[in-house]
Design an enzyme around this catalytic site. Structure first.
Site, PDB file in Angstrom:
ATOM      1  N   TYR A  74       2.741  24.300  58.696  1.00  0.00           N
ATOM      2  CA  TYR A  74       2.006  24.399  57.417  1.00  0.00           C
ATOM      3  C   TYR A  74       0.532  24.037  57.580  1.00  0.00           C
ATOM      4  CZ  TYR A  74       5.877  26.036  54.819  1.00  0.00           C
ATOM      5  OH  TYR A  74       6.871  26.853  54.356  1.00  0.00           O
ATOM      6  N   GLN A 108       3.927  34.734  43.932  1.00  0.00           N
ATOM      7  CA  GLN A 108       4.802  34.142  44.951  1.00  0.00           C
ATOM      8  C   GLN A 108       3.958  33.429  46.003  1.00  0.00           C
ATOM      9  OE1 GLN A 108       8.108  37.111  46.089  1.00  0.00           O
ATOM     10  NE2 GLN A 108       6.465  38.398  45.272  1.00  0.00           N
ATOM     11  N   VAL A 110       1.240  30.990  47.930  1.00  0.00           N
ATOM     12  CA  VAL A 110       0.994  29.537  47.891  1.00  0.00           C
ATOM     13  C   VAL A 110      -0.488  29.229  48.111  1.00  0.00           C
ATOM     14  CG1 VAL A 110       3.353  28.930  48.534  1.00  0.00           C
ATOM     15  CG2 VAL A 110       1.661  29.330  50.356  1.00  0.00           C
ATOM     16  N   HIS A 126       6.287  29.697  43.886  1.00  0.00           N
ATOM     17  CA  HIS A 126       6.631  29.065  45.172  1.00  0.00           C
ATOM     18  C   HIS A 126       5.783  27.865  45.505  1.00  0.00           C
ATOM     19  CE1 HIS A 126       8.580  33.122  46.522  1.00  0.00           C
ATOM     20  NE2 HIS A 126       9.336  32.438  45.702  1.00  0.00           N
ATOM     21  N   CYS A 161       5.494   8.738  53.060  1.00  0.00           N
ATOM     22  CA  CYS A 161       5.288   8.459  51.638  1.00  0.00           C
ATOM     23  C   CYS A 161       4.891   6.992  51.449  1.00  0.00           C
ATOM     24  CB  CYS A 161       6.589   8.759  50.880  1.00  0.00           C
ATOM     25  SG  CYS A 161       6.533   8.240  49.149  1.00  0.00           S
ATOM     26  N   CYS A 164       7.949   5.128  49.512  1.00  0.00           N
ATOM     27  CA  CYS A 164       9.276   4.812  50.093  1.00  0.00           C
ATOM     28  C   CYS A 164       9.283   4.828  51.606  1.00  0.00           C
ATOM     29  CB  CYS A 164      10.318   5.816  49.568  1.00  0.00           C
ATOM     30  SG  CYS A 164      10.091   7.498  50.187  1.00  0.00           S
ATOM     31  N   GLY A 201       1.571  44.028  45.908  1.00  0.00           N
ATOM     32  CA  GLY A 201       1.579  43.400  47.229  1.00  0.00           C
ATOM     33  C   GLY A 201       2.787  42.541  47.519  1.00  0.00           C
TER      34      GLY A 201
HETATM   35  P1  OAD Z   1       5.817  40.071  52.392  1.00  0.00           P
HETATM   36  O1  OAD Z   1       5.083  39.743  53.646  1.00  0.00           O
HETATM   37  O2  OAD Z   1       7.322  40.110  52.392  1.00  0.00           O
HETATM   38  O3  OAD Z   1       5.337  41.494  51.828  1.00  0.00           O
HETATM   39  C1  OAD Z   1       3.969  41.772  51.718  1.00  0.00           C
HETATM   40  C2  OAD Z   1       3.839  43.106  50.989  1.00  0.00           C
HETATM   41  O4  OAD Z   1       2.456  43.367  50.826  1.00  0.00           O
HETATM   42  C3  OAD Z   1       4.435  44.271  51.761  1.00  0.00           C
HETATM   43  O5  OAD Z   1       5.197  45.084  50.879  1.00  0.00           O
HETATM   44  C4  OAD Z   1       3.193  45.033  52.249  1.00  0.00           C
HETATM   45  O6  OAD Z   1       3.433  46.431  52.281  1.00  0.00           O
HETATM   46  C5  OAD Z   1       2.210  44.718  51.157  1.00  0.00           C
HETATM   47  N1  OAD Z   1       0.803  44.820  51.545  1.00  0.00           N
HETATM   48  C6  OAD Z   1       0.250  44.691  52.769  1.00  0.00           C
HETATM   49  N2  OAD Z   1      -1.100  44.845  52.688  1.00  0.00           N
HETATM   50  C7  OAD Z   1      -1.385  45.036  51.364  1.00  0.00           C
HETATM   51  C8  OAD Z   1      -2.580  45.255  50.632  1.00  0.00           C
HETATM   52  N3  OAD Z   1      -3.778  45.295  51.238  1.00  0.00           N
HETATM   53  N4  OAD Z   1      -2.499  45.429  49.292  1.00  0.00           N
HETATM   54  C9  OAD Z   1      -1.287  45.410  48.662  1.00  0.00           C
HETATM   55  N5  OAD Z   1      -0.105  45.202  49.304  1.00  0.00           N
HETATM   56  C10 OAD Z   1      -0.174  45.028  50.642  1.00  0.00           C
HETATM   57  O7  OAD Z   1       5.300  39.033  51.306  1.00  0.00           O
HETATM   58  P2  OAD Z   1       5.970  38.725  49.912  1.00  0.00           P
HETATM   59  O8  OAD Z   1       6.577  39.924  49.286  1.00  0.00           O
HETATM   60  O9  OAD Z   1       4.981  37.979  49.103  1.00  0.00           O
HETATM   61  O10 OAD Z   1       8.628  32.946  49.936  1.00  0.00           O
HETATM   62  O11 OAD Z   1       7.132  37.706  50.326  1.00  0.00           O
HETATM   63  C11 OAD Z   1       7.815  37.081  49.268  1.00  0.00           C
HETATM   64  C12 OAD Z   1       8.214  35.729  49.729  1.00  0.00           C
HETATM   65  O12 OAD Z   1       8.906  35.825  50.988  1.00  0.00           O
HETATM   66  C13 OAD Z   1       7.081  34.774  50.023  1.00  0.00           C
HETATM   67  O13 OAD Z   1       6.552  34.188  48.867  1.00  0.00           O
HETATM   68  C14 OAD Z   1       7.825  33.723  50.834  1.00  0.00           C
HETATM   69  C15 OAD Z   1       8.756  34.584  51.647  1.00  0.00           C
HETATM   70  O14 OAD Z   1      10.042  34.040  51.668  1.00  0.00           O
HETATM   71  C16 OAD Z   1       8.639  31.589  50.191  1.00  0.00           C
HETATM   72  O15 OAD Z   1       7.928  31.101  51.030  1.00  0.00           O
HETATM   73  C17 OAD Z   1       9.615  30.842  49.367  1.00  0.00           C
END
Ligand code: OAD
Length: 259
Positions: A74, A108, A110, A126, A161, A164, A201
């Protein structure tokens, strides 16, 4: 019809739908931050982290087994995000909210790029990578910890922490964890009264966020997807704008302002 002609027509259609909307809700994923230089969640990691699968690091089990490794993962993602600036896609969503004040962004992501672009009242499903909390929430959820106030040696891994004495963790939702109920309830309540939804996205792979377009669609919302690639959401989208959000979203705002 060329892709550009199709996109041009789609942008005009999206503008008209948004102008007529009573409640606009936006769901964003990592793709909206891609043009700010932040790799999407499923982009290949580089360097040391290339050998790891993020989904195997972003879990409470991984943290308990090796808190130092997960903490450093992280810290690596925080370093990636620090220089990132909001891109034209983030700016366009903030501009839309200025034109339509009831618009809400559900993210979604962070990172804090929506807020830094000027979007307000962002619903964060998230959590936020900029924040940390006690792994055990020993003072109640969330027991937020400002690690900059702690005397700790990063070489020893995670800070402890001050209440604790146990581990501090990033204040983000990990795989297998429930989403913050207040944010989730707010999002679902909003979706049920949304008449136009922008889905920007996201790969639509991770629930419950991935269910949200279906929730809005079942309530009669017109679904607009902005993504250069096909996703499961493409199957239910009423309008697909195939392109990067940093280019497509500003064109929608321009079309609204030109009408
Ligand atoms: P992903 O990495 O799964 O998907 C990213 C999406 O963005 C894909 O569909 C790409 O095609 C698209 N993409 C790429 N470049 C882009 C651009 N310039 N403009 C628009 N779209 C573009 O990321 P998320 O869908 O956000 O959760 O993933 C969802 C969650 O999966 C995250 O929040 C994380 C992970 O588990 C947690 O950490 C709990």
């Amino acid at each position: 019809m060329s892709d550009e002609d199709r996109l041009k027509m789609g942008v005009q259609q999206a503008a008209a739908r948004l102008q007529a909307a009573r409640q606009i809700t936006v769901l964003t994923g990592a793709g909206v931050s891609k043009e700010s230089g932040i790799p999407t969640f499923r982009d290949a990691l580089d360097g040391l982290w290339a050998q790891y699968d993020p989904t195997q690091l972003a879990t409470p089990q991984a943290f308990l087994i090796n808190p130092k490794l997960v903490w450093e993962f992280y810290e690596y993602r925080r370093r990636l995000m620090t220089p990132a600036q909001p891109n034209p896609g983030h700016m366009a969503l903030a501009a839309l909210q200025r034109r339509y004040p009831s618009l809400r962004v559900i993210t979604q992501n962070v990172d804090d790029l929506h807020e830094r672009a000027g979007s307000s009242d962002v619903i964060r499903l998230h959590g936020s990578i900029a924040l940390n909390r006690c792994f055990y929430d020993c003072q109640g959820y969330p027991t937020r910890i400002d690690v900059s106030l702690l005397a700790w040696d990063p070489a020893n891994g995670t800070p402890l922490c001050p209440h604790c004495g146990r581990w501090v963790r990033p204040d983000v939702v990990w795989f297998g964890e429930v989403l913050p109920s207040e944010e989730l309830d707010r999002a679902v309540n909003l979706l049920q009264r949304t008449d136009v939804m922008l889905v920007v996205g996201t790969s639509g792979l991770v629930t419950p966020a991935a269910d949200m377009p279906w929730i809005a669609g079942r309530s009669g919302a017109f679904i607009i997807e902005v993504n250069p690639d096909l996703t499961p959401i493409s199957e239910i989208a009423d309008l697909i704008l195939r392109g990067p959000s940093g280019e497509v979203l500003p064109r929608i705002v321009e079309a609204i302002d030109a009408s």
